[in-house]
Motif scaffolding. Sequence first.
Motif, PDB file in Angstrom:
ATOM      1  N   MET A  57     119.735  47.010  61.179  1.00 17.99           N
ATOM      2  CA  MET A  57     118.874  45.865  61.462  1.00 17.99           C
ATOM      3  C   MET A  57     117.614  45.910  60.605  1.00 17.99           C
ATOM      4  SD  MET A  57     116.509  44.763  64.636  1.00 17.99           S
ATOM      5  CE  MET A  57     115.126  45.358  63.648  1.00 17.99           C
ATOM      6  N   ALA A  58     117.035  47.091  60.453  1.00 15.51           N
ATOM      7  CA  ALA A  58     115.814  47.224  59.660  1.00 15.51           C
ATOM      8  C   ALA A  58     116.054  46.825  58.211  1.00 15.51           C
ATOM      9  CB  ALA A  58     115.287  48.655  59.751  1.00 15.51           C
ATOM     10  N   CYS A  59     117.199  47.201  57.661  1.00 16.92           N
ATOM     11  CA  CYS A  59     117.512  46.823  56.279  1.00 16.92           C
ATOM     12  C   CYS A  59     117.794  45.327  56.153  1.00 16.92           C
ATOM     13  CB  CYS A  59     118.710  47.626  55.777  1.00 16.92           C
ATOM     14  SG  CYS A  59     118.384  49.376  55.479  1.00 16.92           S
ATOM     15  N   LEU A  60     118.553  44.783  57.095  1.00 14.83           N
ATOM     16  CA  LEU A  60     118.912  43.371  57.023  1.00 14.83           C
ATOM     17  C   LEU A  60     117.694  42.467  57.218  1.00 14.83           C
ATOM     18  CD1 LEU A  60     122.257  43.270  59.051  1.00 14.83           C
ATOM     19  CD2 LEU A  60     121.963  43.357  56.567  1.00 14.83           C
ATOM     20  N   SER A  61     116.713  42.947  57.970  1.00 16.58           N
ATOM     21  CA  SER A  61     115.505  42.149  58.208  1.00 16.58           C
ATOM     22  C   SER A  61     114.428  42.383  57.161  1.00 16.58           C
ATOM     23  CB  SER A  61     114.939  42.462  59.602  1.00 16.58           C
ATOM     24  OG  SER A  61     114.529  43.822  59.674  1.00 16.58           O
ATOM     25  N   LEU A  78     117.160  40.213  49.187  1.00 23.74           N
ATOM     26  CA  LEU A  78     116.134  41.163  49.615  1.00 23.74           C
ATOM     27  C   LEU A  78     115.944  42.315  48.637  1.00 23.74           C
ATOM     28  CD1 LEU A  78     116.688  41.597  53.460  1.00 23.74           C
ATOM     29  CD2 LEU A  78     115.681  39.696  52.188  1.00 23.74           C
ATOM     30  N   ASP A  79     117.020  42.747  47.977  1.00 24.12           N
ATOM     31  CA  ASP A  79     116.927  43.953  47.164  1.00 24.12           C
ATOM     32  C   ASP A  79     115.961  43.728  45.991  1.00 24.12           C
ATOM     33  OD1 ASP A  79     119.505  42.443  47.289  1.00 24.12           O
ATOM     34  OD2 ASP A  79     119.638  43.042  45.184  1.00 24.12           O
ATOM     35  N   ARG A  88     106.750  37.790  53.174  1.00 23.33           N
ATOM     36  CA  ARG A  88     106.712  36.351  52.900  1.00 23.33           C
ATOM     37  C   ARG A  88     108.087  35.725  53.096  1.00 23.33           C
ATOM     38  NH1 ARG A  88     103.331  38.164  48.670  1.00 23.33           N
ATOM     39  NH2 ARG A  88     105.059  38.024  47.177  1.00 23.33           N
ATOM     40  N   MET A  89     109.137  36.450  52.720  1.00 24.89           N
ATOM     41  CA  MET A  89     110.486  35.944  52.905  1.00 24.89           C
ATOM     42  C   MET A  89     110.810  35.723  54.374  1.00 24.89           C
ATOM     43  SD  MET A  89     113.783  36.707  54.007  1.00 24.89           S
ATOM     44  CE  MET A  89     113.578  38.458  54.277  1.00 24.89           C
ATOM     45  N   ARG A  90     110.366  36.661  55.230  1.00 23.62           N
ATOM     46  CA  ARG A  90     110.669  36.552  56.658  1.00 23.62           C
ATOM     47  C   ARG A  90     109.950  35.375  57.306  1.00 23.62           C
ATOM     48  NH1 ARG A  90     110.291  42.235  56.371  1.00 23.62           N
ATOM     49  NH2 ARG A  90     108.100  42.184  57.001  1.00 23.62           N
ATOM     50  N   GLU A 118     100.327  29.813  62.019  1.00 22.17           N
ATOM     51  CA  GLU A 118      99.163  29.642  61.149  1.00 22.17           C
ATOM     52  C   GLU A 118      99.429  30.223  59.763  1.00 22.17           C
ATOM     53  OE1 GLU A 118      95.198  29.500  63.806  1.00 22.17           O
ATOM     54  OE2 GLU A 118      96.166  31.460  63.763  1.00 22.17           O
ATOM     55  N   LEU A 119     100.078  31.383  59.717  1.00 19.93           N
ATOM     56  CA  LEU A 119     100.404  31.997  58.434  1.00 19.93           C
ATOM     57  C   LEU A 119     101.346  31.119  57.618  1.00 19.93           C
ATOM     58  CD1 LEU A 119     100.875  35.725  59.503  1.00 19.93           C
ATOM     59  CD2 LEU A 119      98.980  34.752  58.191  1.00 19.93           C
ATOM     60  N   ALA A 120     102.183  30.356  58.323  1.00 23.35           N
ATOM     61  CA  ALA A 120     103.101  29.439  57.644  1.00 23.35           C
ATOM     62  C   ALA A 120     102.425  28.115  57.277  1.00 23.35           C
ATOM     63  CB  ALA A 120     104.320  29.178  58.520  1.00 23.35           C
ATOM     64  N   GLY A 121     101.135  27.990  57.604  1.00 19.49           N
ATOM     65  CA  GLY A 121     100.398  26.811  57.220  1.00 19.49           C
ATOM     66  C   GLY A 121     100.497  25.642  58.176  1.00 19.49           C
ATOM     67  N   ARG A 122     100.902  25.899  59.424  1.00 19.51           N
ATOM     68  CA  ARG A 122     101.040  24.826  60.396  1.00 19.51           C
ATOM     69  C   ARG A 122      99.684  24.437  60.972  1.00 19.51           C
ATOM     70  NH1 ARG A 122     106.261  24.159  62.748  1.00 19.51           N
ATOM     71  NH2 ARG A 122     105.257  22.597  64.071  1.00 19.51           N
TER      72      ARG A 122
END
Length: 234
Positions: A57-61, A78-79, A88-90, A118-122
């Motif tokens: 899960m940690a790698c996939l996320s 991700l790689d 930023r991707m998440r 807020e971080l996503a600019g909403r």
Amino acid sequence: MPTKAQGDMVVSARNVTLRLGQGMAEVEILKGIDLDVGAGERLAILGPSGSGKSSLMACLSGLEPATSGAIEVAGERLDGRSEDALARMRLGRVGIVLQEFHLIPTMTAIENVAVPLELAGRADAFDVAALELQAVGVGHRTGHYPAQLSGGEQQRVALARALAPRPALLFADEPTGNLDTATSEAVMDLLFRRLDETAATLILITHDRDLARRCSRIIHMQDGRIHSDELLPA
């Protein structure tokens, strides 16, 4: 292994390995994982302690960079990305709920849920956060700090925070591990109901076979590998 058409894939992993430590202390945690997860799937990952399920899960996320292999999540590779690029991707694409609630202790419930928005600019972050807290049954606790909330309430806030940006994918790693049986059942009922309402894909890490069988597919891990992959009847 069960698959869907490539365009429907939310997760695609090929020959993923994870090694931790160096030299004589190096340990191989994941040993060549291949996995596809289609849009809307409810995937449970079962396995004994040390089997590699939380590491997967940690790698996939993107929380832990894989040592080798290719991972694509919600259309993004991700790689090779930096930690900041993975964060930023998440954002807006991936939600994560853990056994430990990881709420910010100096922020109220509504502030905790509003942060990723807020971080996503909403501009409407607090309005959306209030609606999410209402949807998970803690709309009356918006101004309370984590220390003023019960474990079940904290996990509901964590779930609202994860789902508020409407991610394509939700990871849940033993999300009821710190809750009593009755509260666990209520939280999981809520989680599955909110998934139906938001159409997010779920990857659930659990040791609970009964909980796993609420999903549409179960993967069993053993010694860093996928041992079996089972589709459950609808």
